[in-house]
Enzyme design. Structure first.
Site, PDB file in Angstrom:
ATOM      1  N   LYS A  50      -9.922 -11.442 -23.858  1.00  0.00           N
ATOM      2  CA  LYS A  50      -8.605 -12.005 -23.561  1.00  0.00           C
ATOM      3  C   LYS A  50      -7.544 -11.561 -24.563  1.00  0.00           C
ATOM      4  CE  LYS A  50     -10.636 -16.265 -21.679  1.00  0.00           C
ATOM      5  NZ  LYS A  50     -10.582 -17.742 -21.709  1.00  0.00           N
ATOM      6  N   ASN A 171     -11.803 -20.267 -17.399  1.00  0.00           N
ATOM      7  CA  ASN A 171     -12.227 -21.440 -16.626  1.00  0.00           C
ATOM      8  C   ASN A 171     -12.375 -21.157 -15.132  1.00  0.00           C
ATOM      9  OD1 ASN A 171     -13.109 -24.084 -16.885  1.00  0.00           O
ATOM     10  ND2 ASN A 171     -11.140 -24.944 -16.277  1.00  0.00           N
ATOM     11  N   ARG A 256     -12.382 -29.052 -20.921  1.00  0.00           N
ATOM     12  CA  ARG A 256     -11.804 -28.334 -19.781  1.00  0.00           C
ATOM     13  C   ARG A 256     -12.358 -28.888 -18.478  1.00  0.00           C
ATOM     14  NH1 ARG A 256     -10.157 -23.178 -21.320  1.00  0.00           N
ATOM     15  NH2 ARG A 256      -9.194 -23.067 -19.249  1.00  0.00           N
TER      16      ARG A 256
END
Length: 267
Positions: A50, A171, A256
């Site tokens: 990322k 996610n 999350r």
């Protein structure tokens, strides 16, 4: 939300920067506000998981989108599409063959830092293998497997999001990976087939690496491209059972949202 495929696509769009001289630098983060790349040539732009990296001479600019970050490219003098106060990085590059320079602007970036190129391996050393890297099959998969299995009592959903295990899964992909593997995100690693989960992770992320919309169902129509992500209380596409959601995390990990089908992914 930005995941490894998003950053790979971003790096591909920014390849035009390579070989261009930096005319002006404005890093609007206190820790690097005095750093200038002026006069240096952009030598490379690349992703790792990322994270996004740009090299200017011996200096590497490291940025992370986090949740809100974006990059914009336009000709100098054109109006920005986002407010100026959200800019964290502004790079003005020579625009040849266009007469006007090109501005590359990073808005609302979650991380901005600069280090020497020789420090690169040390800086990314804590990260697991990049799931979209070219050497994933020859080296990355085995390393990621070893890191995940080192904590067999940990939930597989936490393990997949831990960038120290493998870099790039977020996610949305976590939800879809667990569904396709038929495992509840809270199931312990020891009770899962880690090899199958890693194979699914690579397959669906690789298939989406150049796509503007993530598709795991094979259907690109809006609202039909995912199995469980964001589909709380909607029927499972396989069995019709209502999708459920909860939270997973806490302690060392951010809490999350998770989604799953109670029939296809028994707890």
């Amino acid at each position: 939300m930005p995941e490894g495929d998003s950053v790979l696509q971003l790096a591909n769009r920014l390849q035009f920067m390579t070989g261009r001289e930096v005319l002006h630098t404005s890093l609007r983060v206190p820790s690097v506000a005095t750093v200038r790349f002026d006069g240096a040539v952009c030598e490379a732009v690349w992703p790792y998981g990322k994270h996004l990296f740009m090299q200017f001479g011996d200096a590497v600019l490291h940025t992370h989108l986090k949740m809100e970050g974006t990059w914009a490219m336009h000709l100098a003098g054109d109006r920005w599409r986002k407010p100026g106060h959200t800019a964290r990085v502004v790079l003005r590059l020579e625009g040849a063959p266009h007469p006007r320079p090109i501005e590359v602007v990073g808005h609302e970036l979650g991380l901005v830092e600069v280090f020497r190129a020789r420090e690169y391996q040390e800086r990314i050393g804590y990260l697991g293998p990049d799931i979209l890297a070219g050497d994933w099959e020859t080296a990355g998969r085995a390393e990621a497997r070893s890191r995940i299995l080192a904590r067999p009592d940990r939930e597989i959903g936490r393990a997949l999001l831990d960038q120290k295990n493998l870099a790039g899964v977020g996610n949305e992909y976590r939800a879809e990976i667990c569904f396709l593997a038929g495992v509840h995100p809270a199931r312990p690693v020891r009770d899962t087939d880690v090899d199958e989960i890693l194979a699914i992770s690579r397959r669906i992320m690789w298939a989406n690496r150049n796509s503007p919309i993530r598709v795991t169902t094979g259907v690109r129509r809006a609202g039909e491209n995912a199995y469980v992500f964001g589909r709380n209380r909607r029927p499972c596409r396989r069995c019709g059972t209502l999708i459920e959601k909860d939270f997973l995390g806490g302690g060392e990990d951010l809490e999350r949202v998770i989604w799953w089908c109670p029939h296809c992914q028994p707890a």
